[in-house]
Scaffold this motif. Structure first.
Motif, PDB file in Angstrom:
ATOM      1  N   ILE A 213     -13.510  18.869  -1.107  1.00 24.75           N
ATOM      2  CA  ILE A 213     -13.611  18.539  -2.521  1.00 24.75           C
ATOM      3  C   ILE A 213     -14.919  17.781  -2.768  1.00 24.75           C
ATOM      4  CG2 ILE A 213     -12.529  17.318  -4.457  1.00 24.75           C
ATOM      5  CD1 ILE A 213      -9.889  17.451  -2.832  1.00 24.75           C
ATOM      6  N   PRO A 214     -15.740  18.229  -3.707  1.00 22.37           N
ATOM      7  CA  PRO A 214     -16.951  17.462  -4.035  1.00 22.37           C
ATOM      8  C   PRO A 214     -16.561  16.082  -4.583  1.00 22.37           C
ATOM      9  CG  PRO A 214     -17.073  19.674  -4.957  1.00 22.37           C
ATOM     10  CD  PRO A 214     -15.662  19.478  -4.493  1.00 22.37           C
ATOM     11  N   VAL A 215     -17.072  15.042  -3.951  1.00 26.84           N
ATOM     12  CA  VAL A 215     -16.800  13.672  -4.386  1.00 26.84           C
ATOM     13  C   VAL A 215     -18.125  13.023  -4.748  1.00 26.84           C
ATOM     14  CG1 VAL A 215     -15.868  11.408  -3.775  1.00 26.84           C
ATOM     15  CG2 VAL A 215     -14.762  13.486  -2.905  1.00 26.84           C
ATOM     16  N   VAL A 216     -18.262  12.635  -6.008  1.00 27.49           N
ATOM     17  CA  VAL A 216     -19.474  11.965  -6.487  1.00 27.49           C
ATOM     18  C   VAL A 216     -19.168  10.479  -6.619  1.00 27.49           C
ATOM     19  CG1 VAL A 216     -21.195  11.808  -8.311  1.00 27.49           C
ATOM     20  CG2 VAL A 216     -20.158  14.030  -7.757  1.00 27.49           C
ATOM     21  N   VAL A 217     -19.878   9.667  -5.843  1.00 30.10           N
ATOM     22  CA  VAL A 217     -19.684   8.217  -5.881  1.00 30.10           C
ATOM     23  C   VAL A 217     -20.716   7.622  -6.832  1.00 30.10           C
ATOM     24  CG1 VAL A 217     -19.597   6.081  -4.548  1.00 30.10           C
ATOM     25  CG2 VAL A 217     -18.810   8.224  -3.524  1.00 30.10           C
ATOM     26  N   LEU A 218     -20.247   7.092  -7.937  1.00 29.67           N
ATOM     27  CA  LEU A 218     -21.128   6.523  -8.946  1.00 29.67           C
ATOM     28  C   LEU A 218     -21.341   5.035  -8.691  1.00 29.67           C
ATOM     29  CD1 LEU A 218     -19.452   8.481 -11.816  1.00 29.67           C
ATOM     30  CD2 LEU A 218     -21.815   8.791 -11.091  1.00 29.67           C
ATOM     31  N   ASP A 219     -22.347   4.487  -9.321  1.00 30.69           N
ATOM     32  CA  ASP A 219     -22.696   3.083  -9.126  1.00 30.69           C
ATOM     33  C   ASP A 219     -21.567   2.191  -9.632  1.00 30.69           C
ATOM     34  OD1 ASP A 219     -23.928   0.671  -8.759  1.00 30.69           O
ATOM     35  OD2 ASP A 219     -25.675   1.113 -10.002  1.00 30.69           O
ATOM     36  N   SER A 220     -21.110   1.275  -8.807  1.00 31.52           N
ATOM     37  CA  SER A 220     -20.020   0.376  -9.196  1.00 31.52           C
ATOM     38  C   SER A 220     -20.530  -0.902  -9.838  1.00 31.52           C
ATOM     39  CB  SER A 220     -19.168   0.014  -7.973  1.00 31.52           C
ATOM     40  OG  SER A 220     -19.967  -0.625  -6.996  1.00 31.52           O
ATOM     41  N   HIS A 221     -21.834  -1.121  -9.852  1.00 32.83           N
ATOM     42  CA  HIS A 221     -22.387  -2.304 -10.493  1.00 32.83           C
ATOM     43  C   HIS A 221     -22.319  -2.126 -12.002  1.00 32.83           C
ATOM     44  CE1 HIS A 221     -23.897  -2.736  -6.430  1.00 32.83           C
ATOM     45  NE2 HIS A 221     -24.144  -4.000  -6.700  1.00 32.83           N
ATOM     46  N   ARG A 222     -21.668  -3.053 -12.657  1.00 35.53           N
ATOM     47  CA  ARG A 222     -21.436  -2.927 -14.090  1.00 35.53           C
ATOM     48  C   ARG A 222     -21.962  -4.143 -14.835  1.00 35.53           C
ATOM     49  NH1 ARG A 222     -17.048   0.718 -14.352  1.00 35.53           N
ATOM     50  NH2 ARG A 222     -17.375   2.172 -12.627  1.00 35.53           N
ATOM     51  N   SER A 223     -22.531  -3.905 -16.003  1.00 32.29           N
ATOM     52  CA  SER A 223     -22.971  -4.955 -16.903  1.00 32.29           C
ATOM     53  C   SER A 223     -23.209  -4.300 -18.254  1.00 32.29           C
ATOM     54  CB  SER A 223     -24.251  -5.624 -16.403  1.00 32.29           C
ATOM     55  OG  SER A 223     -25.369  -4.788 -16.623  1.00 32.29           O
ATOM     56  N   LEU A 224     -23.591  -5.090 -19.241  1.00 30.70           N
ATOM     57  CA  LEU A 224     -23.949  -4.503 -20.522  1.00 30.70           C
ATOM     58  C   LEU A 224     -25.147  -3.570 -20.368  1.00 30.70           C
ATOM     59  CD1 LEU A 224     -23.540  -7.618 -22.842  1.00 30.70           C
ATOM     60  CD2 LEU A 224     -21.955  -5.705 -22.556  1.00 30.70           C
ATOM     61  N   ASP A 225     -25.964  -3.807 -19.374  1.00 29.14           N
ATOM     62  CA  ASP A 225     -27.129  -2.972 -19.124  1.00 29.14           C
ATOM     63  C   ASP A 225     -26.774  -1.618 -18.537  1.00 29.14           C
ATOM     64  OD1 ASP A 225     -29.675  -3.633 -19.885  1.00 29.14           O
ATOM     65  OD2 ASP A 225     -29.993  -5.031 -18.252  1.00 29.14           O
ATOM     66  N   THR A 226     -25.664  -1.511 -17.826  1.00 27.39           N
ATOM     67  CA  THR A 226     -25.388  -0.292 -17.064  1.00 27.39           C
ATOM     68  C   THR A 226     -24.398   0.654 -17.747  1.00 27.39           C
ATOM     69  OG1 THR A 226     -23.599  -1.357 -15.805  1.00 27.39           O
ATOM     70  CG2 THR A 226     -25.833  -1.506 -14.899  1.00 27.39           C
ATOM     71  N   SER A 227     -23.846   0.272 -18.889  1.00 23.70           N
ATOM     72  CA  SER A 227     -22.860   1.128 -19.559  1.00 23.70           C
ATOM     73  C   SER A 227     -23.447   2.493 -19.898  1.00 23.70           C
ATOM     74  CB  SER A 227     -22.344   0.448 -20.840  1.00 23.70           C
ATOM     75  OG  SER A 227     -21.681  -0.751 -20.544  1.00 23.70           O
ATOM     76  N   ALA A 228     -24.656   2.500 -20.444  1.00 29.70           N
ATOM     77  CA  ALA A 228     -25.290   3.762 -20.811  1.00 29.70           C
ATOM     78  C   ALA A 228     -25.646   4.574 -19.568  1.00 29.70           C
ATOM     79  CB  ALA A 228     -26.537   3.494 -21.648  1.00 29.70           C
ATOM     80  N   ASP A 229     -26.131   3.902 -18.534  1.00 28.80           N
ATOM     81  CA  ASP A 229     -26.495   4.600 -17.296  1.00 28.80           C
ATOM     82  C   ASP A 229     -25.296   5.320 -16.698  1.00 28.80           C
ATOM     83  OD1 ASP A 229     -29.028   3.567 -17.580  1.00 28.80           O
ATOM     84  OD2 ASP A 229     -28.681   1.887 -16.209  1.00 28.80           O
ATOM     85  N   LEU A 230     -24.129   4.688 -16.760  1.00 30.56           N
ATOM     86  CA  LEU A 230     -22.924   5.285 -16.193  1.00 30.56           C
ATOM     87  C   LEU A 230     -22.550   6.560 -16.939  1.00 30.56           C
ATOM     88  CD1 LEU A 230     -20.782   4.748 -13.994  1.00 30.56           C
ATOM     89  CD2 LEU A 230     -19.421   3.583 -15.737  1.00 30.56           C
ATOM     90  N   ALA A 231     -22.713   6.550 -18.252  1.00 28.79           N
ATOM     91  CA  ALA A 231     -22.427   7.746 -19.040  1.00 28.79           C
ATOM     92  C   ALA A 231     -23.370   8.884 -18.662  1.00 28.79           C
ATOM     93  CB  ALA A 231     -22.542   7.419 -20.527  1.00 28.79           C
ATOM     94  N   GLU A 232     -24.645   8.573 -18.510  1.00 28.19           N
ATOM     95  CA  GLU A 232     -25.618   9.611 -18.141  1.00 28.19           C
ATOM     96  C   GLU A 232     -25.335  10.175 -16.755  1.00 28.19           C
ATOM     97  OE1 GLU A 232     -29.679   9.978 -19.380  1.00 28.19           O
ATOM     98  OE2 GLU A 232     -29.672   7.849 -19.948  1.00 28.19           O
ATOM     99  N   ALA A 233     -25.023   9.295 -15.805  1.00 30.10           N
ATOM    100  CA  ALA A 233     -24.760   9.749 -14.439  1.00 30.10           C
ATOM    101  C   ALA A 233     -23.516  10.625 -14.376  1.00 30.10           C
ATOM    102  CB  ALA A 233     -24.605   8.541 -13.518  1.00 30.10           C
ATOM    103  N   THR A 234     -22.499  10.266 -15.142  1.00 25.70           N
ATOM    104  CA  THR A 234     -21.275  11.063 -15.177  1.00 25.70           C
ATOM    105  C   THR A 234     -21.542  12.427 -15.786  1.00 25.70           C
ATOM    106  OG1 THR A 234     -19.957   9.040 -15.391  1.00 25.70           O
ATOM    107  CG2 THR A 234     -18.881  11.118 -15.961  1.00 25.70           C
ATOM    108  N   GLY A 235     -22.287  12.440 -16.884  1.00 21.34           N
ATOM    109  CA  GLY A 235     -22.630  13.715 -17.507  1.00 21.34           C
ATOM    110  C   GLY A 235     -23.411  14.611 -16.576  1.00 21.34           C
TER     111      GLY A 235
END
Length: 401
Positions: A213-235
């Motif tokens: 199964i393809p498993v994509v591990v995304l960045d677990s570091h979270r802050s107000l700065d990273t909310s947008a980055d997480l959306a882009e990486a998921t997309g």
């Protein structure tokens, strides 16, 4: 991978924290002006009322109360009249965010597959099928992002923290709170798994990869700065880069707008802004942690216009609380999770378990603000709502009455 208790993340595992060591005396300073310029993390979480100023009378909470007892403000934030001194009200508040429905940035999107990405661990992963998606993390942020991208119908299961109505009928694949269950995951035959390092055991993640199964591990570091980055990486991982960018821009715009409104509510005089700490407590495990610089809580406190009393004295990450350090910080207000507060028997139980709190302005005035475990540090599509709700408690608590 540390196992986490059912009530929420336990960065201490099973250790009983010491509260005997000393800590430097706090020095007041002007809050840093824009928290979104600093990318702070909660990646280590894998291991992760009111008064008009000066009146001296506690007001009962009423208004729009949720089933869990949280109060949700309804008046627009920009229309609120802040109290003169946010350090003057007394009494505890449990505040919640609006139950806002999912609003996908695209209707029936068509992923461009195969999509090959290099994940947060440097692993190249190719996703060829998004018909059966699992998006799993500590706070339910990833699953919400997938729904907001327009692929909610393809999500086949959820973690315990994903509790928004649109996903509620999906089976839970975590046990004992936040432990990944390999059998439950395999039973759902996912074609792609999105996760990060906030859930464990890690052997289960490796087991999924071994199963093909393809498993994509995304960045677990979270802050107000990273909310947008997480959306882009998921997309990008799901073959929807344009949709990911659109969601990132929408999230960023909402956060920026809310930050501006919060700044208008907060006192212009830095000396009047509340000194705030974030406590992580789990009474059943004997865990009493203080979150400091680079914990994610600092990003939230600064976004709310408060003075992060822990980061101010150089408190790094998430460490066991100690009485002397706590008293030296002299917080005016304590932020914490509702599950943690319940685990110690409410405010009375917390003051009994951590008597040093009574020697601080926050403890003397029972000035505690709690929010649901799955929301307060989620830093995702609901970041703006979290800021909005907490800002009401900080600066306009009477709006919640």
């Amino acid at each position: 991978m540390s196992r986490l208790p059912a009530a929420g993340p336990d960065p201490a595992a099973s250790r009983t924290p010491s509260r005997s060591a000393s800590h430097p005396t706090a020095q007041h300073h002007t809050p840093r002006p824009h928290p979104r310029r600093r990318a702070l993390g909660v990646g280590v979480l894998l291991t992760v009322t009111a008064l008009v100023a000066g009146c001296g009378m506690q007001l009962p909470l009423a208004g729009h109360a949720e089933d869990d007892g949280a109060v949700v403000g309804t008046q627009p934030l920009a229309e609120l009249e802040p109290i003169a001194d946010p350090r003057a009200w007394t009494g505890e508040i449990t505040v919640g965010t609006p139950d806002r429905p999912v609003e996908p940035v695209a209707t029936d999107p068509s992923p461009a597959l195969p999509a090959t990405v290099t994940d947060a661990q440097g692993t190249e992963v190719t996703v060829t099928d998004t018909s059966r998606i699992l998006a799993l993390d500590l706070y339910g942020s990833l699953s919400r992002i997938v729904f907001e991208l327009g692929l909610g119908d393809s999500v086949v299961g959820r973690d315990i923290s994903s509790g928004f109505p649109e996903i509620a009928d999906r089976p839970v694949v975590t046990s004992n709170g936040h432990e990944l269950t390999g059998e439950a995951i395999l039973d759902l035959a996912p074609t792609v798994i999105l996760t990060d390092t906030t859930l464990g055991p890690w052997d289960v993640v490796l087991q999924m990869r071994d199963a093909g199964i393809p498993v994509v591990v995304l960045d677990s570091h979270r802050s107000l700065d990273t909310s947008a980055d997480l959306a882009e990486a998921t997309g990008a991982a799901l073959g929807l880069p344009a949709e990911g960018k659109a969601l990132a821009e929408r999230t960023e715009a909402a956060v920026d707008d809310t930050l501006a409104q919060v700044e208008a509510l907060a006192p212009a005089d830095a000396a009047v802004r509340p000194r705030v700490i974030f406590l992580y407590v789990r009474g059943q495990s004997g865990v009493y942690y203080l979150f400091g610089d680079e914990s994610g809580a600092d990003s939230l406190i600064e976004g709310l216009g408060g003075i992060d009393a822990a980061a101010e004295v150089g408190w790094k990450g998430m460490r066991p609380l100690n009485d002397e350090g706590l008293v030296s910080m002299q917080p005016d207000l304590v932020l914490l999770m509702t599950g943690g507060l319940e685990s110690v028997g409410g405010v009375d139980g917390l003051l009994e378990q951590v008597p040093a709190l009574a020697q601080t302005p926050a403890g003397e005035n029972r000035r505690f603000v709690a929010m649901d475990d799955t929301e307060i540090l989620s830093f995702g599509p609901k970041s703006a709502d979290v800021l909005d709700a907490l800002a009401r408690a900080f600066y306009a608590p009477e709006s919640l009455s």
